[in-house]
Design a protein around this motif. Structure first.
Motif, short mmCIF file in Angstrom:
data_model
loop_
_atom_site.label_atom_id
_atom_site.label_comp_id
_atom_site.label_asym_id
_atom_site.label_seq_id
_atom_site.Cartn_x
_atom_site.Cartn_y
_atom_site.Cartn_z
N ASN A 2 0.83 -1.19 0.00
CA ASN A 2 0.00 0.00 0.00
C ASN A 2 0.87 1.25 0.00
OD1 ASN A 2 -2.39 1.39 0.08
ND2 ASN A 2 -2.50 1.41 2.31
N GLU A 3 0.50 2.25 -0.79
CA GLU A 3 1.28 3.47 -0.88
C GLU A 3 1.00 4.36 0.33
OE1 GLU A 3 1.88 7.29 -3.89
OE2 GLU A 3 0.64 5.57 -4.47
N LEU A 4 2.07 4.87 0.94
CA LEU A 4 1.93 5.72 2.11
C LEU A 4 1.54 7.13 1.70
CD1 LEU A 4 4.94 4.71 4.38
CD2 LEU A 4 2.64 3.78 4.30
N THR A 5 0.74 7.77 2.53
CA THR A 5 0.35 9.16 2.35
C THR A 5 0.87 9.94 3.53
OG1 THR A 5 -1.65 8.44 1.22
CG2 THR A 5 -1.58 10.72 1.96
N TYR A 21 3.24 9.61 8.29
CA TYR A 21 2.67 8.88 7.17
C TYR A 21 1.51 8.00 7.64
CZ TYR A 21 7.02 10.12 4.77
OH TYR A 21 8.07 10.80 4.21
N TRP A 22 0.61 7.71 6.72
CA TRP A 22 -0.47 6.78 7.03
C TRP A 22 -0.75 5.91 5.81
CZ3 TRP A 22 -5.00 6.58 4.21
CH2 TRP A 22 -5.29 7.68 3.39
N GLU A 23 -1.33 4.76 6.07
CA GLU A 23 -1.76 3.86 5.00
C GLU A 23 -2.98 3.08 5.47
OE1 GLU A 23 1.01 0.80 3.99
OE2 GLU A 23 1.53 0.39 6.07
N ARG A 24 -3.71 2.54 4.52
CA ARG A 24 -4.88 1.73 4.83
C ARG A 24 -4.46 0.29 5.14
NH1 ARG A 24 -6.88 5.29 0.90
NH2 ARG A 24 -8.90 6.24 1.43
#
Length: 230
Positions: A2-5, A21-24
């Motif tokens: 999953n790509e980090l935001t 950073y966050w990810e699902r």
């Protein structure tokens, strides 16, 4: 993977910003968003009025509300709001906490979670508290902590809520979630799973606000001292 935001905490200069950073953890999780509680943005504030103007609006029926307080207005827009990823029903019985929630389908799983529901359990006392897995994983630098807390002043904004959030601070001292990214060597990870205190059987809809995540300083980074006048 999953790509980090990323989200940023603003400092005085661009180089002072701390990136979080966050990810699902599963594809149906709802992205965190800046907290923006609904007040009355066009309502005139008493703090900006002269005494005569305050008297005039008072005669016209002006009523003081929390939005008139600057700190209350500020805290209502501070931190990142986490929303429920699914419809669920929770109740406490003599046999423990009971959940009704849909499963996370195999094609929706990104980091392995199979259920939205969890329980923080004390086997000795035969008690437990429901834990809602909101599906957002944060990566934060070790010089800060992340506080998980209730929506501020929820008694005003959400007076019909039938649960409270147990508040806590995640730091590197209590890390349980692995950091899977070698390019983030000085970061720790944690999942936004909120421990709930029910006041009665509770129904939560997908998209309902659950709690917020707020960056905080670590205790070792500050001290409180009485000001001594010369």
């Amino acid at each position: 993977m999953n790509e980090l935001t990323s989200e940023q905490i603003a400092g005085e200069e661009s180089g002072d910003k701390i990136v979080i950073y966050w990810e699902r953890e599963y594809s149906t999780a709802i992205a965190p968003e800046r907290l923006k509680l609904d007040f009355m943005p066009h309502r005139p504030l008493l703090s900006g009025m002269s005494l005569n103007e305050q008297r005039t609006v008072a005669v016209e029926g002006y009523k003081v509300i929390p939005d008139d307080c600057g700190p209350v207005r500020t805290v209502g827009q501070y931190g990142w709001l986490i929303r429920s990823p699914a419809d669920c029903k929770i109740r406490r019985t003599t046999e423990g906490v009971k959940w009704q929630a849909p499963p996370i389908l195999p094609e929706e799983r990104i980091l392995g979670y199979k259920s939205f529901s969890g329980t923080y359990v004390d086997l000795i006392l035969n008690s437990g508290y429901p834990k809602l897995c909101c599906g957002i994983r944060f990566y934060y630098p070790k010089q800060v902590g992340l506080m998980m807390k209730d929506v501020p002043n929820h008694f005003y904004h959400y007076p019909d809520r039938t649960f409270f959030v147990w508040e806590g601070i995640k730091t590197q001292e209590y890390k349980r979630t692995p950091n899977m990214y070698e390019w983030l060597p000085d970061y720790d990870a944690f999942t936004s799973n909120f421990l709930l205190q029910l006041t009665k059987p509770t129904t939560i809809k997908r998209g309902d606000p659950i709690g917020i995540v707020v960056p905080v300083m670590l205790p070792k980074q500050f001290a409180l001292e009485e000001l001594k006048r010369p």
